[in-house]
Each structure stands twice: as structure tokens, then as C-alpha cells.
Design a protein around this motif. Structure first.
Motif, PDB file in Angstrom:
ATOM      1  N   GLY A   1       0.846  -1.388   0.119  1.00 53.84           N
ATOM      2  CA  GLY A   1      -0.158   0.063  -0.005  1.00 53.84           C
ATOM      3  C   GLY A   1       0.742   1.134   0.094  1.00 53.84           C
ATOM      4  O   GLY A   1       0.574   2.183   0.737  1.00 53.84           O
ATOM      5  N   VAL A   2       1.969   1.349  -0.862  1.00 57.24           N
ATOM      6  CA  VAL A   2       2.848   2.521  -0.924  1.00 57.24           C
ATOM      7  C   VAL A   2       2.896   2.791  -2.320  1.00 57.24           C
ATOM      8  O   VAL A   2       2.810   2.031  -3.062  1.00 57.24           O
ATOM      9  N   GLY A   3       3.059   4.157  -2.469  1.00 50.98           N
ATOM     10  CA  GLY A   3       3.448   4.644  -3.755  1.00 50.98           C
ATOM     11  C   GLY A   3       4.539   4.417  -4.529  1.00 50.98           C
ATOM     12  O   GLY A   3       5.512   3.890  -3.735  1.00 50.98           O
ATOM     13  N   LYS A   4       4.618   4.964  -5.728  1.00 51.08           N
ATOM     14  CA  LYS A   4       6.037   4.776  -6.519  1.00 51.08           C
ATOM     15  C   LYS A   4       7.013   5.358  -6.030  1.00 51.08           C
ATOM     16  O   LYS A   4       8.310   4.751  -6.031  1.00 51.08           O
TER      17      LYS A   4
ATOM     18  N   ALA B   1       5.007   0.714   6.443  1.00 51.92           N
ATOM     19  CA  ALA B   1       3.958  -0.201   5.599  1.00 51.92           C
ATOM     20  C   ALA B   1       4.297  -1.713   5.977  1.00 51.92           C
ATOM     21  O   ALA B   1       3.280  -2.501   6.305  1.00 51.92           O
ATOM     22  N   TRP B   2       5.457  -2.195   5.897  1.00 48.66           N
ATOM     23  CA  TRP B   2       5.697  -3.390   6.075  1.00 48.66           C
ATOM     24  C   TRP B   2       5.428  -3.792   7.299  1.00 48.66           C
ATOM     25  O   TRP B   2       4.897  -5.104   7.722  1.00 48.66           O
ATOM     26  N   ARG B   3       5.882  -3.135   8.381  1.00 51.18           N
ATOM     27  CA  ARG B   3       5.558  -3.367   9.754  1.00 51.18           C
ATOM     28  C   ARG B   3       4.007  -3.392  10.064  1.00 51.18           C
ATOM     29  O   ARG B   3       3.563  -4.516  10.906  1.00 51.18           O
ATOM     30  N   LEU B   4       3.182  -2.584   9.544  1.00 52.28           N
ATOM     31  CA  LEU B   4       2.029  -2.654   9.830  1.00 52.28           C
ATOM     32  C   LEU B   4       1.196  -3.769   9.077  1.00 52.28           C
ATOM     33  O   LEU B   4       0.397  -4.582  10.072  1.00 52.28           O
TER      34      LEU B   4
ATOM     35  N   THR C   1      -0.253  -7.680  11.316  1.00 57.78           N
ATOM     36  CA  THR C   1      -1.597  -8.155  11.127  1.00 57.78           C
ATOM     37  C   THR C   1      -1.655  -9.781  10.674  1.00 57.78           C
ATOM     38  O   THR C   1      -2.360 -10.422  10.883  1.00 57.78           O
ATOM     39  N   HIS C   2      -0.622 -10.033   9.806  1.00 54.80           N
ATOM     40  CA  HIS C   2      -0.506 -11.078   8.870  1.00 54.80           C
ATOM     41  C   HIS C   2       0.548 -12.132   9.285  1.00 54.80           C
ATOM     42  O   HIS C   2       0.587 -13.098   8.617  1.00 54.80           O
TER      43      HIS C   2
END
Length: 151
Positions: free
Chosen positions: A100-103, A113-116, A120-121
């Protein structure tokens, strides 16, 4: 002469069967030929010269051909193995979508984003192990891309 043909065939077969021949360039094959010439000199009784020729061939390309040195280390010859292939645009786009990150995301945004997503997964928290692997791979790809874009 027959001895050299048998030895040459055995060396080439061993390189092919071990998978090392796939990563060998012209210089590496030349080093194998020089080493075989050194063996032939030793067989003919000229141990000093033959040993020197073999040692020179091993020093020239020994880590790639003979497996000497650090495990997995590759040489820097231009005709030798290439560096790791860059991921294609589709793979990078999938990685961006997964995290869920931009270019233009920087290192901090990618890691956040990776940590988030991983919290959860993560399999230890009841998440899917395959999805956690994909999240880790996506982070690695994007960090590598951010690193190359920075330089």
C-alpha cells in the motif's frame, strides 16, 4: 594424449554436472584449459612448471571453478555471472500494491507499511505464512528499488 583427453572430459563433465559451467565465461574456460596444460606438464615430469601453471590457473579463476574461497562468492569478470536480475515493473507494482505504498515511497514509508502489514498477517498471530513471505519479499524488492533510485 589419451590421458589428457580422458582428464579433460572428466573435468568438463564435473563442471557441467555440478552446475558451475552455467556461470562460467570465456576467461573461466581458458583457466580450465591452462590448468589442464599444467596437469599435462606435471604428467610429463616437469613438476615445477606444471605446478606453477596449475597454481596460476587456480589463482586466476579458482573461486568460481574449483570452489576455493568463500562459499557462494562470485567473481567480477565481465564474462562471468551477472548480478541479480532487477525485478520487472509488474513485480514492483504488485509489491507496492501489497504494502500500500506509492511509487516514490522512501525507506521509512516502506518499512512502516511493512511493519503494519506484517503485524496483522504474521503466522505467530494467526496470519497466513505464505502472505507473510510475500509481504517480506515485497519490502525487500521495494527497499532495493529505493536504494538503486537513490544512487
Amino acid at each position: 594424449m589419451t590421458f589428457m583427453l580422458v582428464l579433460s572430459g572428466a573435468v568438463i563433465a564435473a563442471l557441467i554436472l555440478s552446475g558451475r559451467a552455467k556461470n562460467m565465461g570465456a576467461n573461466d574456460w581458458l583457466a580450465v584449459a591452462v590448468a589442464l596444460i599444467g596437469v599435462n606438464l606435471c604428467r610429463g615430469g616437469n613438476w615445477l612448471v606444471g605446478g606453477g601453471v596449475i597454481a596460476a590457473a587456480m589463482a586466476w579463476s579458482g573461486t568460481k571453478i574449483f570452489g576455493i574461497g568463500k562459499a557462494g562468492k562470485r567473481g567480477n569478470s565481465k564474462s562471468g555471472p551477472k548480478s541479480k536480475p532487477r525485478p520487472d515493473d509488474l513485480e514492483l507494482e504488485q509489491a507496492r500494491s501489497l504494502l500500500g505504498v506509492g511509487k516514490g515511497a522512501d525507506k521509512a514509508a516502506i518499512n512502516a507499511a511493512w511493519r503494519l502489514h506484517l503485524t496483522t498477517h504474521h503466522p505467530d498471530r494467526g496470519g497466513d505464512e505464505n502472505l507473510a513471505r510475500q509481504i517480506n519479499r515485497a519490502r525487500d524488492l521495494l527497499l532495493e528499488e529505493a536504494q538503486t533510485a537513490h544512487h
